[in-house]
Structure formats: structure tokens, C-alpha cells
Design a protein around this motif. Sequence first.
Motif, PDB file in Angstrom:
ATOM      1  N   UNK A  96       0.825  -1.207   0.000  1.00 47.59           N
ATOM      2  CA  UNK A  96       0.000   0.000   0.000  1.00 47.59           C
ATOM      3  C   UNK A  96       0.862   1.261   0.000  1.00 47.59           C
ATOM      4  N   UNK A  97       2.002   1.203   0.666  1.00 48.95           N
ATOM      5  CA  UNK A  97       2.934   2.334   0.636  1.00 48.95           C
ATOM      6  C   UNK A  97       3.394   2.572  -0.804  1.00 48.95           C
ATOM      7  N   UNK A  98       3.769   1.503  -1.476  1.00 47.82           N
ATOM      8  CA  UNK A  98       4.203   1.582  -2.870  1.00 47.82           C
ATOM      9  C   UNK A  98       3.048   2.019  -3.776  1.00 47.82           C
ATOM     10  N   UNK A  99       1.848   1.479  -3.546  1.00 51.67           N
ATOM     11  CA  UNK A  99       0.681   1.830  -4.361  1.00 51.67           C
ATOM     12  C   UNK A  99       0.310   3.306  -4.193  1.00 51.67           C
ATOM     13  N   UNK A 100       0.460   3.829  -2.982  1.00 51.30           N
ATOM     14  CA  UNK A 100       0.183   5.252  -2.757  1.00 51.30           C
ATOM     15  C   UNK A 100       1.180   6.106  -3.535  1.00 51.30           C
ATOM     16  N   UNK A 101       2.432   5.695  -3.516  1.00 52.28           N
ATOM     17  CA  UNK A 101       3.465   6.381  -4.304  1.00 52.28           C
ATOM     18  C   UNK A 101       3.117   6.347  -5.796  1.00 52.28           C
ATOM     19  N   UNK A 102       2.733   5.183  -6.310  1.00 57.29           N
ATOM     20  CA  UNK A 102       2.390   5.065  -7.731  1.00 57.29           C
ATOM     21  C   UNK A 102       1.166   5.906  -8.080  1.00 57.29           C
ATOM     22  N   UNK A 103       0.150   5.855  -7.234  1.00 57.52           N
ATOM     23  CA  UNK A 103      -1.082   6.606  -7.482  1.00 57.52           C
ATOM     24  C   UNK A 103      -0.810   8.110  -7.482  1.00 57.52           C
ATOM     25  N   UNK A 104      -0.119   8.580  -6.453  1.00 53.38           N
ATOM     26  CA  UNK A 104       0.197  10.012  -6.369  1.00 53.38           C
ATOM     27  C   UNK A 104       1.150  10.420  -7.491  1.00 53.38           C
ATOM     28  N   UNK A 105       2.155   9.605  -7.762  1.00 54.20           N
ATOM     29  CA  UNK A 105       3.120   9.928  -8.815  1.00 54.20           C
ATOM     30  C   UNK A 105       2.478   9.985 -10.184  1.00 54.20           C
ATOM     31  N   UNK A 106       1.620   9.028 -10.490  1.00 56.33           N
ATOM     32  CA  UNK A 106       0.938   9.025 -11.784  1.00 56.33           C
ATOM     33  C   UNK A 106       0.014  10.227 -11.902  1.00 56.33           C
ATOM     34  N   UNK A 107      -0.723  10.518 -10.840  1.00 55.07           N
ATOM     35  CA  UNK A 107      -1.587  11.697 -10.860  1.00 55.07           C
ATOM     36  C   UNK A 107      -0.787  12.966 -11.083  1.00 55.07           C
ATOM     37  N   UNK A 108       0.267  13.147 -10.330  1.00 49.86           N
ATOM     38  CA  UNK A 108       1.097  14.351 -10.418  1.00 49.86           C
ATOM     39  C   UNK A 108       1.716  14.501 -11.812  1.00 49.86           C
ATOM     40  N   UNK A 109       2.314  13.431 -12.317  1.00 50.39           N
ATOM     41  CA  UNK A 109       2.994  13.499 -13.616  1.00 50.39           C
ATOM     42  C   UNK A 109       2.031  13.731 -14.775  1.00 50.39           C
ATOM     43  N   UNK A 110       0.746  13.466 -14.559  1.00 48.64           N
ATOM     44  CA  UNK A 110      -0.263  13.678 -15.596  1.00 48.64           C
ATOM     45  C   UNK A 110      -1.174  14.858 -15.252  1.00 48.64           C
ATOM     46  N   UNK A 111      -0.669  15.761 -14.405  1.00 48.75           N
ATOM     47  CA  UNK A 111      -1.415  16.954 -13.993  1.00 48.75           C
ATOM     48  C   UNK A 111      -2.777  16.613 -13.391  1.00 48.75           C
ATOM     49  N   UNK A 112      -2.850  15.491 -12.714  1.00 46.11           N
ATOM     50  CA  UNK A 112      -4.064  15.018 -12.033  1.00 46.11           C
ATOM     51  C   UNK A 112      -5.239  14.871 -12.991  1.00 46.11           C
ATOM     52  N   UNK A 113      -4.954  14.606 -14.263  1.00 47.44           N
ATOM     53  CA  UNK A 113      -5.986  14.440 -15.287  1.00 47.44           C
ATOM     54  C   UNK A 113      -5.661  13.199 -16.102  1.00 47.44           C
ATOM     55  N   UNK A 114      -6.415  12.130 -15.890  1.00 44.23           N
ATOM     56  CA  UNK A 114      -6.141  10.871 -16.577  1.00 44.23           C
ATOM     57  C   UNK A 114      -7.117  10.589 -17.715  1.00 44.23           C
ATOM     58  N   UNK A 115      -7.841  11.598 -18.145  1.00 41.22           N
ATOM     59  CA  UNK A 115      -8.774  11.396 -19.252  1.00 41.22           C
ATOM     60  C   UNK A 115      -8.025  11.084 -20.540  1.00 41.22           C
ATOM     61  N   UNK A 116      -8.713  10.424 -21.464  1.00 40.12           N
ATOM     62  CA  UNK A 116      -8.148  10.175 -22.789  1.00 40.12           C
ATOM     63  C   UNK A 116      -7.917  11.500 -23.504  1.00 40.12           C
ATOM     64  N   UNK A 117      -6.903  11.571 -24.381  1.00 45.95           N
ATOM     65  CA  UNK A 117      -6.622  12.837 -25.086  1.00 45.95           C
ATOM     66  C   UNK A 117      -7.840  13.411 -25.814  1.00 45.95           C
ATOM     67  N   UNK A 118      -8.669  12.542 -26.413  1.00 44.04           N
ATOM     68  CA  UNK A 118      -9.844  13.062 -27.144  1.00 44.04           C
ATOM     69  C   UNK A 118     -10.868  13.679 -26.167  1.00 44.04           C
ATOM     70  N   UNK A 119     -10.969  13.134 -24.967  1.00 46.43           N
ATOM     71  CA  UNK A 119     -11.870  13.717 -23.969  1.00 46.43           C
ATOM     72  C   UNK A 119     -11.345  15.059 -23.480  1.00 46.43           C
ATOM     73  N   UNK A 120     -10.026  15.162 -23.337  1.00 45.35           N
ATOM     74  CA  UNK A 120      -9.417  16.439 -22.933  1.00 45.35           C
ATOM     75  C   UNK A 120      -9.665  17.502 -24.002  1.00 45.35           C
ATOM     76  N   UNK A 121      -9.557  17.107 -25.285  1.00 41.83           N
ATOM     77  CA  UNK A 121      -9.743  18.058 -26.384  1.00 41.83           C
ATOM     78  C   UNK A 121     -11.187  18.567 -26.432  1.00 41.83           C
ATOM     79  N   UNK A 122     -12.142  17.707 -26.119  1.00 41.80           N
ATOM     80  CA  UNK A 122     -13.557  18.106 -26.137  1.00 41.80           C
ATOM     81  C   UNK A 122     -13.846  19.172 -25.076  1.00 41.80           C
ATOM     82  N   UNK A 123     -13.199  19.048 -23.923  1.00 40.71           N
ATOM     83  CA  UNK A 123     -13.491  19.980 -22.830  1.00 40.71           C
ATOM     84  C   UNK A 123     -12.668  21.266 -22.916  1.00 40.71           C
ATOM     85  N   UNK A 124     -11.704  21.297 -23.840  1.00 45.59           N
ATOM     86  CA  UNK A 124     -10.845  22.494 -23.959  1.00 45.59           C
ATOM     87  C   UNK A 124     -11.470  23.578 -24.780  1.00 45.59           C
TER      88      UNK A 124
END
Length: 190
Positions: free
Chosen positions: A162-190
Motif C-alpha cells: 500500500x505504501x508503494x501503491x500510494x506512491x504510484x497513485x500520487x506519482x501518476x496523478x502528479x505526472x499527468x497533472x491530475x488528469x487521466x482522461x483520454x486525449x480526445x476527452x481532454x480536447x472536447x473539454x478544452x
Amino acid sequence: MTTYIPNLTLPSTVFHNAAYSTLLPIALGTAVGYSTRPEDTGRKYLSWKQPPLRPPPWVFGPVWTALYGMMGYAAYRATFLGTSPLNLPSTVAAAKHGATLYTIQLGLNLAWMPLFFGLRRPIEATVDCAALLGVNGYLAYLWGTKVDSVAGWLMVPYVAWLTFATYLSAGTGYLNNWDLRDPEDKAKSA
């Protein structure tokens, strides 16, 4: 500090049967894993920016199966042995308290994958993971010092993961600007 809450706790028949207690989290974890469509999950996972030490997607299934089995068996040991009428009232109370915490953490655990992969909500998923880490750290301590040392030690690999999973979850969120939507979904909302 919580206490024993019967309405928030799995039935004692689950905890007092080693097979039920061990297989229930494995079955529930497998069901949640397959409900998020594993082929899509692996594809999504590889498309996001990841922190260092990211394991390949195939590692998660076997690791979680082993962890679910160990946590289920730990719950069986702590509750079955801890609620014996031969124990001190404080041991019985700690075992029941642990059963409630275990049930709560199982719900939090099962919520993570839909939050992260289904709803793509990395902030909420990371908060969920951090809460899991705290609850399970305390649960390992409670079971290990007040009820059954084997049950406490069985929780240690889960707490480490769980310590490692928290690191992965936070790291993935941070590195992706806390937005994990598909690129086409991001483009629709922009």
C-alpha cells in the motif's frame, strides 16, 4: 478511534471460516478487477506518464491475489482466535474492533480501482490509498500487539505494498497533472 460496529462489519460466519475469510477478498478483488476491463486498464496504465519503479501491468494480478489471500487469512486468525471465550475481554474487544476496521478497509480497497481506472479520479484514488495505508498500518499494529502476532505479521506485506501503491497513485496523478482522461476527452473539454 472506531469500535466494533456490527452493521459495518462482515458477518462472523465469514471470519470464523478460514476458507470464506481467505477467498472472499480474492473473489471480490477479482470481480472488481474484471469489471474495469483488464485489457483497457493495461492499455491506459501504459499510456500515462509513470513515476520511476513502475512495475509492468502483469505484476498486479498475482501480487494482489497473494495480498488478498494473506489479509483474508489474517482476518480469520485475528477474529477466530481473538473472539474465543477463553480470552480476556480486552482481547475480544480488540478482535471485534479489528473486524470492523478490516471490513472498512476492504471497502476502501475495492473502491480504488474504479476510482483510478474507471472514473479516472487520481486525487480521490490517492486519498483512498492513503486512507487504506493508515487504516491497515493501525490494523496490523492492533492485531499484532493485542490479538495475534501472526495476523499482524501477515498484514505487513499488504502495508508495504500500500505504501508503494500510494506512491504510484500520487506519482501518476502528479505526472499527468491530475488528469487521466483520454486525449480526445481532454480536447472536447478544452
